[in-house]
Design a protein around this motif. Structure first.
Motif, PDB file in Angstrom:
ATOM      1  N   ILE A   8      35.529 104.956  52.737  1.00  0.00           N
ATOM      2  CA  ILE A   8      36.901 105.150  53.178  1.00  0.00           C
ATOM      3  C   ILE A   8      37.750 105.555  51.980  1.00  0.00           C
ATOM      4  CG2 ILE A   8      38.893 104.084  54.278  1.00  0.00           C
ATOM      5  CD1 ILE A   8      36.862 102.043  55.469  1.00  0.00           C
ATOM      6  N   ALA A  20      49.736  96.092  45.563  1.00  0.00           N
ATOM      7  CA  ALA A  20      49.124  95.022  46.359  1.00  0.00           C
ATOM      8  C   ALA A  20      47.648  94.906  46.030  1.00  0.00           C
ATOM      9  CB  ALA A  20      49.327  95.300  47.847  1.00  0.00           C
ATOM     10  N   ALA A  24      45.793  91.764  44.584  1.00  0.00           N
ATOM     11  CA  ALA A  24      44.616  91.182  45.234  1.00  0.00           C
ATOM     12  C   ALA A  24      43.510  90.977  44.206  1.00  0.00           C
ATOM     13  CB  ALA A  24      44.136  92.094  46.363  1.00  0.00           C
ATOM     14  N   MET A  29      40.873  88.009  45.235  1.00  0.00           N
ATOM     15  CA  MET A  29      40.605  87.939  46.674  1.00  0.00           C
ATOM     16  C   MET A  29      39.441  88.861  46.999  1.00  0.00           C
ATOM     17  SD  MET A  29      44.550  88.228  47.790  1.00  0.00           S
ATOM     18  CE  MET A  29      44.666  87.304  49.271  1.00  0.00           C
ATOM     19  N   GLN A  30      38.658  88.470  47.995  1.00  0.00           N
ATOM     20  CA  GLN A  30      37.505  89.282  48.377  1.00  0.00           C
ATOM     21  C   GLN A  30      37.919  90.276  49.463  1.00  0.00           C
ATOM     22  OE1 GLN A  30      34.192  89.066  47.410  1.00  0.00           O
ATOM     23  NE2 GLN A  30      34.729  87.627  45.783  1.00  0.00           N
ATOM     24  N   TYR A  31      37.542  91.538  49.253  1.00  0.00           N
ATOM     25  CA  TYR A  31      37.724  92.487  50.359  1.00  0.00           C
ATOM     26  C   TYR A  31      36.567  93.470  50.353  1.00  0.00           C
ATOM     27  CZ  TYR A  31      39.933  95.457  46.750  1.00  0.00           C
ATOM     28  OH  TYR A  31      40.208  96.181  45.627  1.00  0.00           O
ATOM     29  N   PRO A  32      36.330  94.144  51.492  1.00  0.00           N
ATOM     30  CA  PRO A  32      35.159  95.022  51.592  1.00  0.00           C
ATOM     31  C   PRO A  32      35.204  96.099  50.519  1.00  0.00           C
ATOM     32  CG  PRO A  32      36.199  94.766  53.741  1.00  0.00           C
ATOM     33  CD  PRO A  32      37.106  94.139  52.748  1.00  0.00           C
ATOM     34  N   ILE A  35      36.225 100.823  50.335  1.00  0.00           N
ATOM     35  CA  ILE A  35      37.331 101.733  50.054  1.00  0.00           C
ATOM     36  C   ILE A  35      37.208 102.329  48.654  1.00  0.00           C
ATOM     37  CG2 ILE A  35      38.883 100.551  51.643  1.00  0.00           C
ATOM     38  CD1 ILE A  35      40.378  99.528  49.142  1.00  0.00           C
ATOM     39  N   TRP A  63      42.525 106.524  54.668  1.00  0.00           N
ATOM     40  CA  TRP A  63      43.533 105.501  54.901  1.00  0.00           C
ATOM     41  C   TRP A  63      44.699 105.798  53.969  1.00  0.00           C
ATOM     42  CZ3 TRP A  63      43.291 100.182  52.190  1.00  0.00           C
ATOM     43  CH2 TRP A  63      44.421  99.424  52.558  1.00  0.00           C
TER      44      TRP A  63
ATOM     45  N   PHE B  24      47.155  93.241  52.270  1.00  0.00           N
ATOM     46  CA  PHE B  24      46.291  94.312  51.793  1.00  0.00           C
ATOM     47  C   PHE B  24      44.833  94.025  52.124  1.00  0.00           C
ATOM     48  CE2 PHE B  24      43.502  96.050  48.519  1.00  0.00           C
ATOM     49  CZ  PHE B  24      43.828  97.385  48.571  1.00  0.00           C
ATOM     50  N   VAL B  25      44.416  92.815  51.803  1.00  0.00           N
ATOM     51  CA  VAL B  25      43.026  92.441  52.053  1.00  0.00           C
ATOM     52  C   VAL B  25      42.720  92.500  53.541  1.00  0.00           C
ATOM     53  CG1 VAL B  25      41.369  90.550  51.904  1.00  0.00           C
ATOM     54  CG2 VAL B  25      42.865  91.053  49.972  1.00  0.00           C
ATOM     55  N   VAL B  27      44.190  94.323  55.839  1.00  0.00           N
ATOM     56  CA  VAL B  27      44.153  95.695  56.342  1.00  0.00           C
ATOM     57  C   VAL B  27      42.858  96.374  55.920  1.00  0.00           C
ATOM     58  CG1 VAL B  27      45.273  97.952  56.274  1.00  0.00           C
ATOM     59  CG2 VAL B  27      46.659  95.905  56.442  1.00  0.00           C
ATOM     60  N   VAL B  28      42.435  96.142  54.677  1.00  0.00           N
ATOM     61  CA  VAL B  28      41.165  96.728  54.244  1.00  0.00           C
ATOM     62  C   VAL B  28      40.049  96.282  55.178  1.00  0.00           C
ATOM     63  CG1 VAL B  28      39.456  96.863  52.410  1.00  0.00           C
ATOM     64  CG2 VAL B  28      41.867  96.798  51.824  1.00  0.00           C
ATOM     65  N   LYS B  29      40.038  95.009  55.488  1.00  0.00           N
ATOM     66  CA  LYS B  29      38.988  94.488  56.378  1.00  0.00           C
ATOM     67  C   LYS B  29      39.056  95.153  57.744  1.00  0.00           C
ATOM     68  CE  LYS B  29      38.324  89.972  54.285  1.00  0.00           C
ATOM     69  NZ  LYS B  29      38.956  88.649  54.195  1.00  0.00           N
ATOM     70  N   GLU B  30      40.284  95.267  58.244  1.00  0.00           N
ATOM     71  CA  GLU B  30      40.462  95.819  59.585  1.00  0.00           C
ATOM     72  C   GLU B  30      39.999  97.274  59.630  1.00  0.00           C
ATOM     73  OE1 GLU B  30      44.490  95.383  60.958  1.00  0.00           O
ATOM     74  OE2 GLU B  30      44.114  96.851  62.548  1.00  0.00           O
ATOM     75  N   VAL B  31      40.462  98.041  58.630  1.00  0.00           N
ATOM     76  CA  VAL B  31      40.098  99.459  58.590  1.00  0.00           C
ATOM     77  C   VAL B  31      38.589  99.602  58.499  1.00  0.00           C
ATOM     78  CG1 VAL B  31      40.256 101.568  57.217  1.00  0.00           C
ATOM     79  CG2 VAL B  31      42.299 100.201  57.612  1.00  0.00           C
TER      80      VAL B  31
ATOM     81  N   LYS C 315      50.401 100.521  60.484  1.00  0.00           N
ATOM     82  CA  LYS C 315      50.099  99.106  60.647  1.00  0.00           C
ATOM     83  C   LYS C 315      51.042  98.246  59.827  1.00  0.00           C
ATOM     84  CE  LYS C 315      45.508  99.371  60.116  1.00  0.00           C
ATOM     85  NZ  LYS C 315      44.907 100.530  60.705  1.00  0.00           N
TER      86      LYS C 315
END
Lengths: 66, 52, 315
Positions: A8, A20, A24, A29-32, A35, A63, B24-25, B27-31, C315
């Motif tokens: 993405i 942001a 993060a 913080m953990q995010y996928p 991206i 995105w 932010f986190v 939205v990243v997950k959702e996307v 969003k």
């Protein structure tokens, strides 16, 4: 293709979402990890051709975040 | 984009303040979830065999 | 629209004689039937070649971009809206153009007519509401409504919105047209079907850029397709490149296109690329209540922010 992970391309505004994302990171913080961030000076810099080029170059989604 | 046959979930827009790392986190997950659901982007791959 | 020619000659002659303008941009008869060409008259004698009939589909606003001299231009409803757009976008000053307004009842579709008759068309003549086509061995009479360009059949601004002088009294506007029926039909298709539909639609495209050249909005010094660093798309006829070109061109025309039909008319292979520009026109209408080129005082929809702009997609 069960192990397929989407790519993405994210266009993030320097002052908003990029901040942001930075926060993060600082907050650990953990995010996928799907991206790929591209920092743009402002969402106003966004252009339809950026989104199309990203898709053409193999991104699975785009995105845009201000 | 939608009219041309690109899945609407391939293009996302959002508005996040620099202080909203939690959002932010999320939205990243959702996307990511949504894009996983529609699968890989096959349309935009050039048919190289045809070109060559 | 039959008496217009004399009146146009008279006005053009007067403007040039009185030196109100340096040049009159109008139409003259082309060398082939149904192919009128733009005509640039700079002397009172030259106005004799000016002509007007139902084959003046080219958008003359295209010839106004960055003009330095004072020009008069013959403008149909759609042309006048493009002139407004030009003025708003600072491509010409209002006091530089003298607009000769022409109330229009639509232009005829030469491609449609060629498909309807057999053999080569030798001559075309018209009355107020019929078109007579003469081929080598037959004469056919059509109702003008049958052979109008699609954008003219769907037109809701036949009278010029801005003018210094009118050639004739205003014609009645069409009110009961459903401008977007075909687009709404595409919208009901599935994703794959849509993709296929546009692949088929754009497959004949040879990337000649006639649509771009005929379009009064496409005045960028360097078009995005010609940019090489970075190169946004390939220059060949790969379906994906063709699609990207038409898609992005449509986007550049969003909120500016007046659906004059010049692009489709200019296309040598008859692609209805107006499906894309009209989709964006429809969106502008629905989301911002904006129609291009109606007023000099209003900034275009893509140029302003309003608190009630739609934002459901964010969003």
């Amino acid at each position: 293709m069960s192990d397929w992970e989407p790519k993405i391309v994210s266009f993030l505004c320097n002052w908003c979402s990029y901040g942001a994302a930075d926060l993060a990171g600082v907050g650990r913080m953990q995010y996928p990890s799907n991206i790929r961030v591209i920092r743009i000076p402002c969402t106003g810099r966004m252009d339809p051709k950026f989104a199309l080029t990203a898709l053409r170059e193999g991104a699975d989604a785009v995105w845009v975040s201000g | 984009m939608e009219l041309m046959g690109v899945e609407p979930d391939r293009l996302h827009f959002s508005w996040i303040s620099s202080a909203e790392s939690t959002k932010f986190v999320n939205v990243v997950k959702e996307v990511t979830e949504k894009v996983k659901a529609i699968g890989p982007n096959n349309h935009f791959i050039k048919d190289t065999a045809k070109v060559a | 629209m039959l008496g217009y020619t004399e009146k146009i000659k008279e006005i053009a002659g007067r403007l040039l004689k009185e030196c109100t303008v340096d040049m009159v941009i109008g139409f003259r008869k082309g060398t082939m039937p149904m192919m009128n060409e733009p005509c640039f008259a700079t002397t009172p004698e030259a106005v004799d070649t000016l002509w007007w009939d139902s084959n003046c589909g080219i958008n003359l606003a295209n010839y106004l971009t960055n003009r330095k001299e004072k020009v008069a231009v013959i403008a149909k409803g759609c042309d006048s809206r493009n002139i407004v757009t030009h003025i708003i976008e600072n491509k010409i000053k209002r006091d530089q153009v003298y607009i000769v307004g022409v109330p229009c009842t639509g232009m005829i579709d030469k491609r449609k007519i060629t498909g309807m008759v057999k053999g080569e068309i030798i001559a075309v003549s018209e009355t107020e509401d019929t078109i007579k086509i003469k081929t080598a061995d037959a004469e056919t009479l059509f109702d003008k409504t049958e052979v109008l360009q699609q954008n003219c059949a769907l037109c809701i601004h036949r009278n010029p919105v801005i003018f210094d002088e009118m050639v004739a009294d205003a014609v009645q506007e069409q009110t009961d047209v459903d401008r977007y029926a075909d687009i709404q039909k595409i919208e009901t298709m599935g994703t794959e079907e849509k993709w296929q539909f546009f692949d088929d639609l754009l497959s004949p495209c040879i990337r000649c850029y006639a649509c771009r050249n005929a379009c009064p909005l496409c005045y960028c010094p360097t078009c995005f397709v010609d940019e090489a660093k970075p190169q946004w798309m390939g220059k060949g006829q790969d379906p994906l490149d063709v699609r990207t070109f038409h898609f992005l061109r449509a986007y550049h025309c969003a909120g500016r296109c007046t659906d004059c039909g010049a692009c489709e008319r200019a296309c040598p292979v008859g692609i209805n690329m107006r499906l894309l520009t009209r989709k964006l026109e429809m969106d502008c209408q629905e989301q911002f209540g904006w129609e291009a080129g109606l007023s000099l005082d209003q900034r275009p929809a893509m140029d302003v922010y309003q608190a009630n702009d739609p934002e459901a997609f964010i969003k």
